[in-house]
Design a protein around this motif. Structure first.
Motif, short mmCIF file in Angstrom:
data_model
loop_
_atom_site.label_atom_id
_atom_site.label_comp_id
_atom_site.label_asym_id
_atom_site.label_seq_id
_atom_site.Cartn_x
_atom_site.Cartn_y
_atom_site.Cartn_z
N PRO A 133 19.98 8.68 2.14
CA PRO A 133 21.21 9.23 2.25
C PRO A 133 22.43 8.36 2.89
O PRO A 133 22.13 7.77 3.93
CB PRO A 133 21.08 10.73 3.10
N GLY A 134 23.56 8.50 2.41
CA GLY A 134 24.61 7.63 2.79
C GLY A 134 24.72 6.24 2.39
O GLY A 134 25.54 5.58 2.75
N TYR A 135 23.90 5.76 1.61
CA TYR A 135 23.86 4.55 1.05
C TYR A 135 24.41 4.49 -0.39
O TYR A 135 23.83 3.74 -1.25
CB TYR A 135 22.48 3.88 1.27
N GLU A 136 25.62 4.85 -0.57
CA GLU A 136 26.16 5.15 -1.88
C GLU A 136 26.62 3.79 -2.44
O GLU A 136 26.64 3.71 -3.78
CB GLU A 136 27.11 5.95 -1.97
N ASP A 137 26.70 2.75 -1.62
CA ASP A 137 27.37 1.58 -2.03
C ASP A 137 26.05 0.42 -1.99
O ASP A 137 26.24 -0.70 -2.16
CB ASP A 137 28.37 0.98 -1.59
N TRP A 138 24.82 0.89 -2.00
CA TRP A 138 23.62 0.04 -2.05
C TRP A 138 22.87 0.27 -3.25
O TRP A 138 23.12 1.22 -3.89
CB TRP A 138 22.80 0.33 -0.87
N GLU A 139 21.90 -0.66 -3.54
CA GLU A 139 20.99 -0.53 -4.80
C GLU A 139 19.66 -0.99 -4.61
O GLU A 139 19.40 -1.92 -3.50
CB GLU A 139 21.70 -1.31 -6.07
N SER A 140 18.73 -0.61 -5.49
CA SER A 140 17.44 -1.10 -5.23
C SER A 140 17.48 -2.48 -5.72
O SER A 140 18.12 -2.86 -6.77
CB SER A 140 16.48 -0.20 -6.03
N CYS A 141 16.48 -3.56 -5.19
CA CYS A 141 16.66 -4.71 -5.53
C CYS A 141 14.88 -5.05 -5.59
O CYS A 141 14.54 -6.20 -5.52
CB CYS A 141 17.07 -5.79 -4.45
N ASN A 142 14.12 -4.12 -5.43
CA ASN A 142 12.62 -4.33 -5.80
C ASN A 142 12.23 -4.28 -7.13
O ASN A 142 12.13 -3.19 -7.71
CB ASN A 142 12.03 -3.31 -4.69
N GLY A 143 11.36 -5.39 -7.56
CA GLY A 143 11.04 -5.41 -9.01
C GLY A 143 9.73 -6.51 -9.14
O GLY A 143 9.32 -7.05 -8.07
N PRO A 144 9.04 -6.33 -10.29
CA PRO A 144 7.98 -7.23 -10.45
C PRO A 144 7.96 -8.64 -10.15
O PRO A 144 7.13 -9.52 -9.64
CB PRO A 144 7.47 -7.02 -11.88
N ASP A 145 9.23 -9.08 -10.00
CA ASP A 145 9.47 -10.48 -9.72
C ASP A 145 10.59 -10.54 -8.60
O ASP A 145 11.03 -11.69 -8.28
CB ASP A 145 10.00 -11.39 -10.86
N SER A 146 10.76 -9.61 -7.53
CA SER A 146 11.59 -9.50 -6.63
C SER A 146 11.16 -8.70 -5.45
O SER A 146 11.70 -7.63 -4.82
CB SER A 146 12.94 -9.09 -6.77
N ARG A 147 9.65 -8.80 -5.20
CA ARG A 147 8.95 -7.84 -4.24
C ARG A 147 9.71 -8.02 -2.94
O ARG A 147 9.10 -7.23 -2.21
CB ARG A 147 7.56 -7.80 -4.52
N ASP A 148 9.84 -9.09 -2.55
CA ASP A 148 10.70 -9.65 -1.27
C ASP A 148 11.69 -8.50 -0.88
O ASP A 148 12.17 -8.80 0.12
CB ASP A 148 10.42 -10.90 -1.03
N CYS A 149 12.32 -8.12 -1.84
CA CYS A 149 13.60 -7.49 -1.49
C CYS A 149 13.28 -5.83 -1.68
O CYS A 149 12.52 -5.45 -2.25
CB CYS A 149 14.79 -7.72 -2.51
N TRP A 150 14.02 -5.01 -0.85
CA TRP A 150 14.13 -3.74 -0.80
C TRP A 150 15.24 -2.83 -1.42
O TRP A 150 15.25 -2.54 -2.53
CB TRP A 150 13.36 -3.13 0.35
N ILE A 151 16.12 -2.84 -0.56
CA ILE A 151 17.39 -2.37 -1.06
C ILE A 151 18.63 -3.51 -0.44
O ILE A 151 18.41 -4.22 0.59
CB ILE A 151 17.90 -1.04 -0.60
N GLN A 152 19.82 -3.55 -1.06
CA GLN A 152 20.78 -4.22 -0.91
C GLN A 152 22.13 -3.55 -1.06
O GLN A 152 22.33 -2.92 -2.04
CB GLN A 152 20.77 -5.73 -1.53
#
Length: 646
Positions: A54-73
Motif C-alpha cells: 500500500p502507498g507505493y503507487e509510483d513503484w513497480e515490480s522488477c523481479n523476473g526470471p532474468d532479474s531475481r536480484d531486484c524486488w520493487i523499484q
C-alpha cells in the motif's frame, strides 16, 4: 565531519521520510491522494497469492526470471540507492511496508506414519506433518493464532531465525519469552517479516518438534542468482518412531554408567520417508517389501524439465542429524545461508547442520551419460559424528529426481564424489552480498568465553547433562525470564548473561573443551549453535583448541560469513559477533534437540532496561501465564519436568 559525512547525514534524513523503515520503530509514508497497492506476483507462490504494498503507487515490480536480484523499484528513478529494494538492500536497516497476513494453527495429538511405521504419539500442526506453509512477502506483518489442543502438554511456537525487532515477546520460547499455551487456549503471535527467504517454525516446548510440531515459513523477496521454477521449502528431518519425550531418557545418563545415546529410525524429506520394517509388525502400516504399497512409505519425488533452473529451499529440521545433501549427476549453485543472501558458488554436495537453511539453484541439464530412464537419487547422507540414524535395509537415498514424470523406475545413478565429514560449508565460500565490517568488542571476551561439556546435575536427578555455563539450563515454565525484567540477580540455572551495550559489537566465544573445570577434558562432539534474535558473524571456526592469546589475531573482521546457526566443531571453537541492537531475552543453544533439552544453552539479556519500552506491553504474556497456572491447578495430568524446558 567533512563533505561526505554531511551528505550521508542528509541522505539518512531523506530516507527517514521515504518508504523505508529504520532500525528503530518503523516509519512508513502515508499515501498522498488517490492511491493503489503495488502488486507483485511471486513466481511459483501458492495459488492466488500475491504481494501487496500500500502507498507505493509510483513503484513497480522488477523481479523476473532474468532479474531475481531486484524486488520493487520506483518508476523512472535514476538513483537506485533509495529507490529500489533489491539484493543489496540492508534489510536490518530498511524494508518495504507490506500488508497483514493472518494464519491459524492448531497443535494436536495424532497418530502418524510418515515413513510407513506408525508413531502412536505424534503431535502436529493442523493435522499434518509438516505443518502448513506460512507464506508472506518481504515487509509483511505476520499474525498467527496458535491454539493448543494437546491434552498433556502446553506448547509454544518459535519462528526460527526471525529477528523479532521490537517483538521479543513473540519469539516463542517457554520459560524465556512466555509461559506455555495451556490446553484449549490461544496465543497470537505478531511480527514483521523484515527479512526474506525461507525458514521453519517449530514448537520450543521441550521435545515436541521431534514428534512432528514443525512446518515451513516462506518470505518472498529477491535472490542473488536467476532461476525459472521454485519449489516450496523442503524440511529434511530425522525421525524417531516412539515419543521423543520417552527417547530422551536415553540422553539422561548417570555419571560412570554405560549409556547409549538416542538414535533415529529414518530420514524424511518434507514428511515423506522410506522405512523397511517387518510386515508382521502391526505398526508397519506400509511395508517397503510390499510392491503394492503406495502409502506414506515412499520416496520424495520431483520432476525436472531439461533446460530449466530450479530453486530449492532446503531446511535441516532434524533432532540430531546433520546432512550432506546432493543430487546424483547435478551441481548445486548456493545463493543464501539462512536468511543471508551470498555471492553464489557451486558445489556437488552441501553440508546442512540442524536449523540451517540454504537456497540452491539446480540447472536441469542431464549429464552426457544420463542415468537409466533419466532418474537420479537425492541423497541426504549423515556423516560420522553428525548424528545417529538406524536405517535397516536402506541408506542415504531419500528422494528421486525424474526427467520423465511417467517413469516409475528406481534410479541407477551413481553418487557424486565428495568427502564425508561432519562440518559446515567451507568458510571462504560464504560471502554475504551486504557487507559488514566488524569493530572491536564492547564486552570482555574473556568472561564471555564458554565451554560446552557435561555436568553432573545433582539438583535434577543427578544425571550427566550438557551445559554451556557453570550449570545446565533449567527453566521454570511458570516464571519466564521476560516477566522478571526488574531483576538484578538471577537463578544460576537460568544461565542469564547480561549485555547492556547500546552500540558496537558483542563477541561470544564457545569452545568444545572443559577447561573451566580444570580438566582439559575434550568432548568429541560437534554442536550446531543457534542464536535467537540476531544474525551473527563468524569471526573464526576451528577444530583446534582455542588459544585466547593468539587465535583472535586471526579473526576475520571484513565481511565474515553471517547466519543464525553455525557449527561448533568437535573439540574446537566458534567465535561469533553480533550487534546489540535488539533489546530482549534471547536464547543461545545447541540445536541438537537432545542436547538442548539436556541443558546446553544460555540466555542473552540484551539491554535489559530497554526491553519493556521496545515491546510496549506484556499484558498478553501475563494472560498466557495465568492460563497456564490455571491449567496446572485443574488438570488431572501430573506435570513432571525432566528437561531444561526448551
Amino acid at each position: 565531519m567533512g563533505f561526505f559525512g554531511s551528505c550521508w547525514e542528509v541522505l539518512l534524513q531523506f530516507m527517514s521520510m521515504s518508504p523505508f523503515s529504520g532500525p528503530g520503530r518503523p516509519q512508513y509514508p502515508l499515501p498522498l491522494g488517490p492511491s493503489h497497492d503495488l502488486t507483485v506476483h511471486p513466481h511459483h507462490a501458492s495459488p492466488g497469492f500475491h504481494c501487496s504494498y500500500p502507498g507505493y503507487e509510483d513503484w513497480e515490480s522488477c523481479n523476473g526470471p532474468d532479474s531475481r536480484d531486484c524486488w520493487i523499484q520506483r518508476r523512472g528513478a535514476k538513483q537506485p540507492l533509495w529507490n529500489t529494494f533489491n539484493i543489496e538492500t540492508d534489510y536490518e536497516a530498511m524494508w518495504p511496508r507490506g500488508i497483514k497476513r493472518e494464519y491459524w494453527l492448531e497443535v494436536s495429538d495424532m497418530k502418524i506414519a510418515p515413513d510407513g511405521y506408525l508413531k502412536p504419539l505424534g503431535k502436529v500442526f493442523n493435522g499434518s506433518y509438516p505443518g502448513p506453509l506460512i507464506e508472506a512477502c518481504w515487509g509483511d506483518e505476520i499474525i498467527v493464532h496458535v491454539t493448543n489442543k494437546l491434552t498433556t502438554n502446553g506448547t509454544t511456537v518459535h519462528w526460527h531465525g526471525i529477528r523479532q525487532l521490537h517483538s521479543n515477546e513473540m519469539d516463542g520460547v517457554n520459560g524465556v519469552t512466555q509461559c506455555p499455551i495451556a490446553e484449549d487456549e490461544t496465543f497470537t503471535y505478531k511480527f514483521t517479516a523484515s527479512q526474506y527467504g525461507h525458514t521453519w517454525y517449530h514448537s520450543h516446548y521441550s521435545l515436541q518438534y521431534p514428534d512432528g510440531v514443525a512446518g515451513p515459513l516462506l518470505i518472498h523477496g529477491p535472490s542473488s542468482a536467476d532461476w525459472d521454477e521454485a519449489w516450496d521449502p523442503i524440511l529434511i528431518s530425522d525421525w524417531v518412531h516412539d515419543s521423543a519425550f520417552a527417547v530422551f531418557q536415553k540422553e539422561l545418563c548417570l555419571p560412570g554408567a554405560k549409556c547409549t545415546p538416542p538414535t533415529s529410525q529414518s530420514i524424511l524429506l518434507n514428511g515423506t520417508g522410506h522405512y523397511l520394517c517387518n510386515e508382521t509388525d502391526p505398526r508397519c502400516v506400509c511395508p517397503q517389501t510390499n510392491p503394492d504399497c503406495v502409502g506414506p512409505s515412499s520416496y520424495f519425488t520431483k520432476t525436472f524439465q531439461k533446460g530449466k533452473r530450479y530453486l530449492l529451499r532446503l531446511i535441516n529440521a532434524s533432532t540430531d542429524a546433520g546432512y550432506i545433501f546432493s543430487i546424483d549427476g547435478h551441481t548445486l549453485k548456493v545463493i543464501s545461508t539462512d536468511f543471508v543472501p551470498i555471492h553464489p558458488y557451486t558445489t556437488n554436495s552441501l553440508h546442512i547442520a540442524i536449523g540451517q537453511r540454504y537456497s540452491v539453484i539446480v540447472e536441469a541439464a542431464e549429464p552426457d551419460t544420463p542415468a537409466q530412464d533419466g532418474n537420479y537419487w537425492i541423497r541426504t547422507e549423515v556423516p560420522s559424528g553428525c548424528g545417529s540414524i538406524d536405517l535397516p535395509g536402506s541408506n542415504e537415498k531419500t528422494g528421486i529426481i525424474r526427467y520423465d514424470s511417467d517413469s516409475t523406475a528406481f534410479p541407477s545413478s551413481t553418487k557424486n564424489p565428495f568427502p564425508s565429514n561432519c562440518t559446515d560449508e567451507p568458510y571462504e565460500s560464504l560471502k554475504p552480498i551486504v557487507e559488514w565490517l566488524v569493530q572491536p568488542p564492547e564486552n570482555n571476551v574473556t568472561t564471555n568465553t564458554y565451554e560446552v561439556g557435561f555436568d553432573n546435575d545433582k539438583a535434577h536427578g543427578g544425571f550427566r547433562r550438557w551445559d554451556m555455563t557453570n550449570t545446565p539450563l533449567w527453566l521454570n515454565f511458570s516464571n519466564p525470564t521476560i516477566l522478571n525484567l526488574k531483576n538484578t540477580t538471577w537463578n544460576p540455572e537460568y544461565c542469564v548473561i547480561p549485555y547492556d551495550y547500546k552500540h558496537g559489537w558483542v563477541y561470544l566465544v564457545i569452545t568444545g573443551n572443559l577447561t573451566r573445570l580444570g580438566e582439559a577434558k575434550v568432548i568429541p562432539a560437534a554442536h550446531p549453535i543457534h542464536i535467537h534474535g540476531h544474525d551473527f558473524v563468524i569471526l573464526a571456526q576451528s577444530n583446534k583448541t582455542y588459544d585466547e592469546s593468539t587465535d583472535p589475531q586471526h579473526f576475520n573482521f571484513h565481511n565474515p560469513p553471517r547466519r543464525d546457526v553455525a557449527f561448533l566443531p568437535a573439540a574446537g571453537y566458534l567465535a561469533l559477533a553480533f550487534k546489540p541492537d535488539n533489546p530482549g531475552v534471547w536464547l543461545v543453544h545447541c540445536h541438537i534437540a537432545w542436547h538442548a533439552s539436556s541443558g546446553l544453552a544460555l540466555q542473552i539479556l540484551e539491554r535489559q532496561e530497554d526491553i519493556l519500552s521496545s515491546i510496549g506491553t506484556l499484558s498478553k504474556t501475563r494472560d498466557t501465564c495465568d492460563g497456564w497456572e490455571e491449567w496446572l491447578e485443574t488438570t488431572k495430568v501430573p506435570f513432571d519436568q525432566d528437561d531444561s524446558g526448551i
